[in-house]
Write a protein that holds these residues in place. Structure first.
Motif, PDB file in Angstrom:
ATOM      1  N   ARG A 223       0.846  -1.214   0.000  1.00 12.79           N
ATOM      2  CA  ARG A 223       0.000   0.000   0.000  1.00 12.79           C
ATOM      3  C   ARG A 223       0.875   1.256   0.000  1.00 12.79           C
ATOM      4  O   ARG A 223       0.632   2.206  -0.739  1.00 12.79           O
TER       5      ARG A 223
ATOM      6  N   GLU B 152      -3.532  18.251   1.146  1.00 10.81           N
ATOM      7  CA  GLU B 152      -4.844  17.683   1.470  1.00 10.81           C
ATOM      8  C   GLU B 152      -5.276  16.671   0.401  1.00 10.81           C
ATOM      9  O   GLU B 152      -5.890  15.652   0.717  1.00 10.81           O
TER      10      GLU B 152
ATOM     11  N   LEU C 193      -3.433  13.525   1.028  1.00 13.06           N
ATOM     12  CA  LEU C 193      -3.934  12.906   2.252  1.00 13.06           C
ATOM     13  C   LEU C 193      -5.202  12.102   1.936  1.00 13.06           C
ATOM     14  O   LEU C 193      -5.357  10.958   2.387  1.00 13.06           O
ATOM     15  N   VAL C 194      -6.093  12.701   1.146  1.00 14.54           N
ATOM     16  CA  VAL C 194      -7.301  11.980   0.721  1.00 14.54           C
ATOM     17  C   VAL C 194      -6.909  10.760  -0.103  1.00 14.54           C
ATOM     18  O   VAL C 194      -7.475   9.668   0.076  1.00 14.54           O
TER      19      VAL C 194
ATOM     20  N   TRP D  79      -4.213   8.997   0.114  1.00 12.58           N
ATOM     21  CA  TRP D  79      -3.697   7.969   1.022  1.00 12.58           C
ATOM     22  C   TRP D  79      -4.839   7.243   1.730  1.00 12.58           C
ATOM     23  O   TRP D  79      -4.860   6.024   1.817  1.00 12.58           O
ATOM     24  N   ARG D  80      -5.783   8.039   2.223  1.00  9.00           N
ATOM     25  CA  ARG D  80      -6.913   7.448   2.958  1.00  9.00           C
ATOM     26  C   ARG D  80      -7.805   6.603   2.058  1.00  9.00           C
ATOM     27  O   ARG D  80      -8.401   5.638   2.513  1.00  9.00           O
ATOM     28  N   ARG D  81      -7.927   7.000   0.805  1.00  9.97           N
ATOM     29  CA  ARG D  81      -8.849   6.319  -0.122  1.00  9.97           C
ATOM     30  C   ARG D  81      -8.081   5.650  -1.254  1.00  9.97           C
ATOM     31  O   ARG D  81      -8.554   5.593  -2.390  1.00  9.97           O
TER      32      ARG D  81
END
Length: 187
Positions: free
Chosen positions: A8, A43, A46-47, A49-51
């Protein structure tokens, strides 16, 4: 796969390396300040990475990142609008409580000239006393000195100012028609 062994993390590093410049460029062309573009870019990733599982593979990644960046820009603009409206409301509310005296403020050049001829230490003590309305004990708190040190210092500073002006300085308390001058470093 990199040394971390996390597929990942490796996928994210490749995505970041391949598209960072494009996303930053997209944000720079849509903001007036480089730091805002940097925030949008951070940002966006970051999104991502999260998704990460939602990021399309291949040619679809860049448009997906642009869509995320577009939403981040919209969030940033809404936040700026909220801050601006809050600032306007606070200025309006404060104008009722604290009248705007800026048009009435006139520099007293004689006192300014006399104060500028004092040492920075004398000037600071006098500003705290005359302009802020503090007594020796309170000045001591501000300067981190005991009141017993401040009292004679204040007395000597007032005498030096009196000598320069040829009279007593105005009484203690905030001088309404006086804009504070920046405190100078010791000479």
């Amino acid at each position: 796969m990199d040394a971390s062994g996390d597929p990942r993390e490796d996928a994210f590093r490749r995505l970041y390396a391949a598209h960072f410049d494009c996303v930053l460029g997209y944000a720079l062309r849509r903001t007036s300040r480089a730091e805002d573009a940097a925030d949008v870019t951070a940002e966006t990733f970051l999104v991502a990475w999260r998704r990460l599982s939602h990021v399309p593979v291949g040619d679809g990644a860049r448009p997906w990142l642009y869509a995320v960046a577009r939403r981040q820009l919209a969030n940033q603009r809404r936040g700026e609008l909220r801050r601006r409206r809050l600032g306007e409301r606070l200025r309006r509310d404060l104008s009722v409580v604290v009248p705007d005296l800026s048009d009435q403020v006139v520099q007293d050049h004689v006192v300014d000239a006399a104060m500028s001829r004092l040492s920075a230490r004398d000037e600071e003590v006098l500003q705290l006393h005359l302009w802020e309305g503090l007594e020796a004990r309170e000045i001591g708190e501000v300067l981190g000195l005991p009141g017993t040190v401040v009292r004679p210092r204040l007395s000597r500073a007032r005498a030096r100012l009196r000598e320069l002006l040829g009279n007593d300085p105005p009484g203690a308390g905030h001088i309404q028609d006086k804009q504070p001058t920046p405190i100078r470093e010791d000479r």
